[in-house]
Design a protein around this motif. Sequence first.
Motif, PDB file in Angstrom:
ATOM      1  N   ALA A 129       0.813  -1.221   0.000  1.00  0.00           N
ATOM      2  CA  ALA A 129       0.000   0.000   0.000  1.00  0.00           C
ATOM      3  C   ALA A 129       0.846   1.271   0.000  1.00  0.00           C
ATOM      4  O   ALA A 129       0.549   2.230  -0.718  1.00  0.00           O
ATOM      5  CB  ALA A 129      -0.919  -0.021   1.219  1.00  0.00           C
ATOM      6  N   VAL A 130       1.930   1.276   0.810  1.00  0.00           N
ATOM      7  CA  VAL A 130       2.786   2.474   0.876  1.00  0.00           C
ATOM      8  C   VAL A 130       3.476   2.706  -0.462  1.00  0.00           C
ATOM      9  O   VAL A 130       3.570   3.841  -0.950  1.00  0.00           O
ATOM     10  CB  VAL A 130       3.830   2.316   2.006  1.00  0.00           C
ATOM     11  CG1 VAL A 130       4.765   3.517   2.024  1.00  0.00           C
ATOM     12  CG2 VAL A 130       3.136   2.164   3.345  1.00  0.00           C
ATOM     13  N   ASP A 131       3.950   1.628  -1.063  1.00  0.00           N
ATOM     14  CA  ASP A 131       4.632   1.728  -2.365  1.00  0.00           C
ATOM     15  C   ASP A 131       3.686   2.295  -3.425  1.00  0.00           C
ATOM     16  O   ASP A 131       4.051   3.193  -4.198  1.00  0.00           O
ATOM     17  CB  ASP A 131       5.122   0.333  -2.778  1.00  0.00           C
ATOM     18  CG  ASP A 131       6.171   0.411  -3.881  1.00  0.00           C
ATOM     19  OD1 ASP A 131       6.850   1.447  -3.973  1.00  0.00           O
ATOM     20  OD2 ASP A 131       6.305  -0.570  -4.642  1.00  0.00           O
ATOM     21  N   VAL A 132       2.460   1.766  -3.452  1.00  0.00           N
ATOM     22  CA  VAL A 132       1.459   2.228  -4.427  1.00  0.00           C
ATOM     23  C   VAL A 132       1.138   3.709  -4.191  1.00  0.00           C
ATOM     24  O   VAL A 132       1.024   4.500  -5.135  1.00  0.00           O
ATOM     25  CB  VAL A 132       0.174   1.382  -4.334  1.00  0.00           C
ATOM     26  CG1 VAL A 132      -0.957   2.026  -5.138  1.00  0.00           C
ATOM     27  CG2 VAL A 132       0.443  -0.036  -4.844  1.00  0.00           C
ATOM     28  N   THR A 133       1.014   4.094  -2.905  1.00  0.00           N
ATOM     29  CA  THR A 133       0.718   5.497  -2.581  1.00  0.00           C
ATOM     30  C   THR A 133       1.841   6.412  -3.065  1.00  0.00           C
ATOM     31  O   THR A 133       1.593   7.498  -3.605  1.00  0.00           O
ATOM     32  CB  THR A 133       0.549   5.657  -1.054  1.00  0.00           C
ATOM     33  OG1 THR A 133      -0.496   4.794  -0.616  1.00  0.00           O
ATOM     34  CG2 THR A 133       0.199   7.083  -0.691  1.00  0.00           C
ATOM     35  N   GLN A 134       3.089   5.971  -2.893  1.00  0.00           N
ATOM     36  CA  GLN A 134       4.222   6.788  -3.331  1.00  0.00           C
ATOM     37  C   GLN A 134       4.260   6.936  -4.854  1.00  0.00           C
ATOM     38  O   GLN A 134       4.505   8.016  -5.380  1.00  0.00           O
ATOM     39  CB  GLN A 134       5.527   6.177  -2.815  1.00  0.00           C
ATOM     40  CG  GLN A 134       5.705   6.306  -1.312  1.00  0.00           C
ATOM     41  CD  GLN A 134       6.974   5.633  -0.817  1.00  0.00           C
ATOM     42  OE1 GLN A 134       7.617   4.866  -1.530  1.00  0.00           O
ATOM     43  NE2 GLN A 134       7.333   5.911   0.428  1.00  0.00           N
ATOM     44  N   TRP A 135       4.015   5.841  -5.572  1.00  0.00           N
ATOM     45  CA  TRP A 135       4.009   5.920  -7.034  1.00  0.00           C
ATOM     46  C   TRP A 135       2.841   6.775  -7.534  1.00  0.00           C
ATOM     47  O   TRP A 135       2.954   7.495  -8.529  1.00  0.00           O
ATOM     48  CB  TRP A 135       3.942   4.516  -7.650  1.00  0.00           C
ATOM     49  CG  TRP A 135       5.280   3.845  -7.716  1.00  0.00           C
ATOM     50  CD1 TRP A 135       5.693   2.778  -6.986  1.00  0.00           C
ATOM     51  CD2 TRP A 135       6.387   4.203  -8.557  1.00  0.00           C
ATOM     52  NE1 TRP A 135       6.988   2.448  -7.308  1.00  0.00           N
ATOM     53  CE2 TRP A 135       7.431   3.294  -8.269  1.00  0.00           C
ATOM     54  CE3 TRP A 135       6.596   5.183  -9.511  1.00  0.00           C
ATOM     55  CZ2 TRP A 135       8.673   3.357  -8.912  1.00  0.00           C
ATOM     56  CZ3 TRP A 135       7.828   5.261 -10.166  1.00  0.00           C
ATOM     57  CH2 TRP A 135       8.845   4.355  -9.863  1.00  0.00           C
ATOM     58  N   THR A 136       1.718   6.688  -6.834  1.00  0.00           N
ATOM     59  CA  THR A 136       0.575   7.530  -7.203  1.00  0.00           C
ATOM     60  C   THR A 136       0.924   9.011  -7.017  1.00  0.00           C
ATOM     61  O   THR A 136       0.541   9.862  -7.832  1.00  0.00           O
ATOM     62  CB  THR A 136      -0.651   7.170  -6.337  1.00  0.00           C
ATOM     63  OG1 THR A 136      -0.961   5.787  -6.547  1.00  0.00           O
ATOM     64  CG2 THR A 136      -1.860   8.013  -6.701  1.00  0.00           C
ATOM     65  N   ALA A 137       1.683   9.313  -5.943  1.00  0.00           N
ATOM     66  CA  ALA A 137       2.114  10.694  -5.710  1.00  0.00           C
ATOM     67  C   ALA A 137       3.032  11.179  -6.838  1.00  0.00           C
ATOM     68  O   ALA A 137       2.971  12.348  -7.247  1.00  0.00           O
ATOM     69  CB  ALA A 137       2.829  10.795  -4.366  1.00  0.00           C
TER      70      ALA A 137
END
Length: 335
Positions: free
Chosen positions: A197-205
Amino acid sequence: MLSRVADSIYWMARYIERAENIARLVEVNLQLLLDFQDVDDNKLKEHWDPLIRSTGDEERFYSKYSKATSESVLEFLTFELENPNSVLSCVFNARENARMVRDQITFEMWETLNKLYLFLKSGRARQLFEADVHEFYQQIKEHSHLFQGLALATVSRDEGYDFLQVGSYIERADKTTRILDIKYHMLLPSVTDVGGAVDVTQWTAVLRSASAYEAYHQLYVADVNPAKIAEFLIFSETFPRSIRFCVQMLNECLHRISGCPLANYSNEAERLCGRLLSELNYGSVEEVFQEGLHEYLDRIQDRLNEIGGSTYKAYMFLPPVDMAGEIQVQQQQQQ
């Protein structure tokens, strides 16, 4: 066109583009911070450090501030006049360059830039920043979009317009490399969090920082995949903020200025730009990851700097006048 005029138009465009990108970067990272829980000093440093590194101002920042907190980073990137890449410095410099070529740009462009300058110079900017920080950055972005839209709608397609576009596209390509490079510096809680989830959130940012979220999802629907994001932001033929698209536009502008056919080159800037475009046209994301994403983006930034330097030498550099030699020639002519 006079070299002084070309230089001012070029830098006016670069500074307004830079101000918008910094505003978007800061705003997205502020929103991203809201998703984190139990934020302590270490997490704040891990969050803001990549942003400072991406702007290339790490040394300047830590010479003034002891640690990267939300307050220090926002102040440094927004209002710090000693930082030449802060939003305030960029808008002030853009306005100063616009003032020097006031007769070369349209009234509407000057009025928009001047309004933004007067807003930031007044106390209203600080008040809005403290009351509603997201609205503050929204206003910076809207003024930049309005300025660029007016340039498209009101400027004659001549050399001045092409220098305006050269400045915009070289800055935009550079900022896309830096936005993508932020993910390299972002830390995950552990190796097992890759793809979590954190990785996906960072890439989305990263996508939101490049205004690429909607365009990416139109192509890949709900799939947030690091390789696809990197490929989209580097190699997309149609997305106007991808590195390849910007270099393609930059190449066309440089050739329109010189009048040289696209298949040839007449100066070093065109040769370097054509070579970079060829590499992007035939490159692949697999090769990027094989080289290392950070190393690849660093190399692209160096190549863009070389193109900017060669463009300056070709069109804007004024060699110093050899007064002694001039006097000697005149004396010889009078004899």
